[in-house]
Design a protein around this motif. Structure first.
Motif, PDB file in Angstrom:
ATOM      1  N   ARG A   1     -32.530  33.834  -7.187  1.00 43.75           N
ATOM      2  CA  ARG A   1     -31.142  34.283  -7.111  1.00 43.75           C
ATOM      3  C   ARG A   1     -31.047  35.693  -6.540  1.00 43.75           C
ATOM      4  O   ARG A   1     -30.127  36.013  -5.786  1.00 43.75           O
ATOM      5  CB  ARG A   1     -30.508  34.249  -8.505  1.00 43.75           C
ATOM      6  N   ARG A   2     -32.000  36.563  -6.905  1.00 39.18           N
ATOM      7  CA  ARG A   2     -31.949  37.965  -6.488  1.00 39.18           C
ATOM      8  C   ARG A   2     -32.174  38.131  -4.992  1.00 39.18           C
ATOM      9  O   ARG A   2     -31.616  39.033  -4.375  1.00 39.18           O
ATOM     10  CB  ARG A   2     -33.012  38.756  -7.269  1.00 39.18           C
ATOM     11  N   PHE A   3     -32.999  37.258  -4.398  1.00 38.66           N
ATOM     12  CA  PHE A   3     -33.347  37.420  -2.988  1.00 38.66           C
ATOM     13  C   PHE A   3     -32.868  36.235  -2.157  1.00 38.66           C
ATOM     14  O   PHE A   3     -33.570  35.758  -1.272  1.00 38.66           O
ATOM     15  CB  PHE A   3     -34.866  37.595  -2.842  1.00 38.66           C
ATOM     16  N   GLN A   4     -31.674  35.781  -2.442  1.00 38.79           N
ATOM     17  CA  GLN A   4     -31.101  34.674  -1.687  1.00 38.79           C
ATOM     18  C   GLN A   4     -30.993  35.059  -0.214  1.00 38.79           C
ATOM     19  O   GLN A   4     -30.555  36.141   0.133  1.00 38.79           O
ATOM     20  CB  GLN A   4     -29.724  34.306  -2.234  1.00 38.79           C
ATOM     21  N   GLY A   5     -31.386  34.143   0.643  1.00 41.32           N
ATOM     22  CA  GLY A   5     -31.353  34.407   2.081  1.00 41.32           C
ATOM     23  C   GLY A   5     -32.703  34.786   2.649  1.00 41.32           C
ATOM     24  O   GLY A   5     -32.884  34.779   3.857  1.00 41.32           O
ATOM     25  N   ALA A   6     -33.663  35.133   1.787  1.00 39.81           N
ATOM     26  CA  ALA A   6     -35.015  35.461   2.243  1.00 39.81           C
ATOM     27  C   ALA A   6     -35.914  34.261   1.938  1.00 39.81           C
ATOM     28  O   ALA A   6     -36.226  33.986   0.775  1.00 39.81           O
ATOM     29  CB  ALA A   6     -35.528  36.714   1.547  1.00 39.81           C
ATOM     30  N   ARG A   7     -36.327  33.564   2.981  1.00 36.97           N
ATOM     31  CA  ARG A   7     -37.015  32.292   2.785  1.00 36.97           C
ATOM     32  C   ARG A   7     -38.366  32.452   2.083  1.00 36.97           C
ATOM     33  O   ARG A   7     -38.702  31.660   1.200  1.00 36.97           O
ATOM     34  CB  ARG A   7     -37.198  31.582   4.131  1.00 36.97           C
ATOM     35  N   LEU A   8     -39.148  33.450   2.471  1.00 34.69           N
ATOM     36  CA  LEU A   8     -40.453  33.627   1.832  1.00 34.69           C
ATOM     37  C   LEU A   8     -40.305  34.047   0.368  1.00 34.69           C
ATOM     38  O   LEU A   8     -41.113  33.663  -0.476  1.00 34.69           O
ATOM     39  CB  LEU A   8     -41.291  34.654   2.590  1.00 34.69           C
TER      40      LEU A   8
END
Length: 213
Positions: free
Chosen positions: A75-82
């Motif tokens: 949830r915290r890094f939504q949008g970062a695929r890795l």
């Protein structure tokens, strides 16, 4: 940052303490148990005096905490695929922890002819090792971009390296019959410490938007 995200990531901060006290308290009910020589899996092994309590005190709650923490990272890094991949690896680790408790190892954990439960326990343990090791490896490259922290990148590299070194020491100890428990605790302790630091940094306000989702 939303309260739910802080709570989810807070599960990662709780993991090292739960692991330490859960294993310590369980081992106190196992006469003659050696933290230096015996694997943690032996606490839940078939025929062990702590066979019934160990999965409920250790594997199950720890598995849930890993899943919650992984969800918090996702949830915290939504949008970062890795970062999403690393979060899924943390959640996979939690499910494998539950599986390792549900399928106990045979008595002594080193049978000449392992049962199906022993083989599934071993597979679960392998998944646990690979999942957190791969997750920490990914954050060697993600730390600067998503957290703006070169220091954490070096910390991830150190933890990944130490994890590989200690798993090698575990293999040697398995052959000699001495020290396996010590090296296993160092190995897992490094892994959960890494996750706790990631959870702590992710709870801060210095999270950067992903430059290459």
């Amino acid at each position: 940052m939303r309260t739910i995200d802080r709570v989810l990531l807070g599960a990662g901060l709780l993991i090292p303490f739960w692991l330490f006290f859960g294993v310590l308290l369980t081992a106190r009910q196992f006469p003659g148990y050696s933290h230096v020589d015996l694997a943690m899996s032996q606490l839940g092994a078939v025929g062990a005096p702590t066979h019934d309590v160990s999965p409920w005190l250790n594997n199950l709650p720890l598995g849930v905490l890993f899943v919650l923490c992984g969800l918090g990272v996702w949830r915290r890094f939504q949008g970062a695929r890795l970062a999403a991949v690393s979060a899924l690896l943390v959640m996979l680790h939690g499910l494998a922890s539950i599986s390792a408790g549900y399928f106990p190892c045979d008595q002594g954990c080193l049978p000449a002819e392992p049962s199906l439960s022993q083989r599934l326990h071993n597979l679960s343990g392998l998944v646990m090792f690979l999942s957190l090791t791969l997750a920490s490896t990914l954050w060697i490259f993600l730390a600067r971009r998503l957290l703006g922290s070169p220091g954490f990148a070096w910390f991830c590299l150190l933890c990944t390296g130490l994890t590989l070194v200690t798993v090698g020491l575990m293999a040697e100890a398995l052959e000699s019959g001495h020290g396996f428990g010590l090296y296993q605790r160092l190995n897992y302790g490094i892994a959960v410490a890494w996750l706790a630091v990631l959870a702590w940094l992710s709870r801060g306000d210095a999270v950067l938007p992903p430059s290459n989702p």
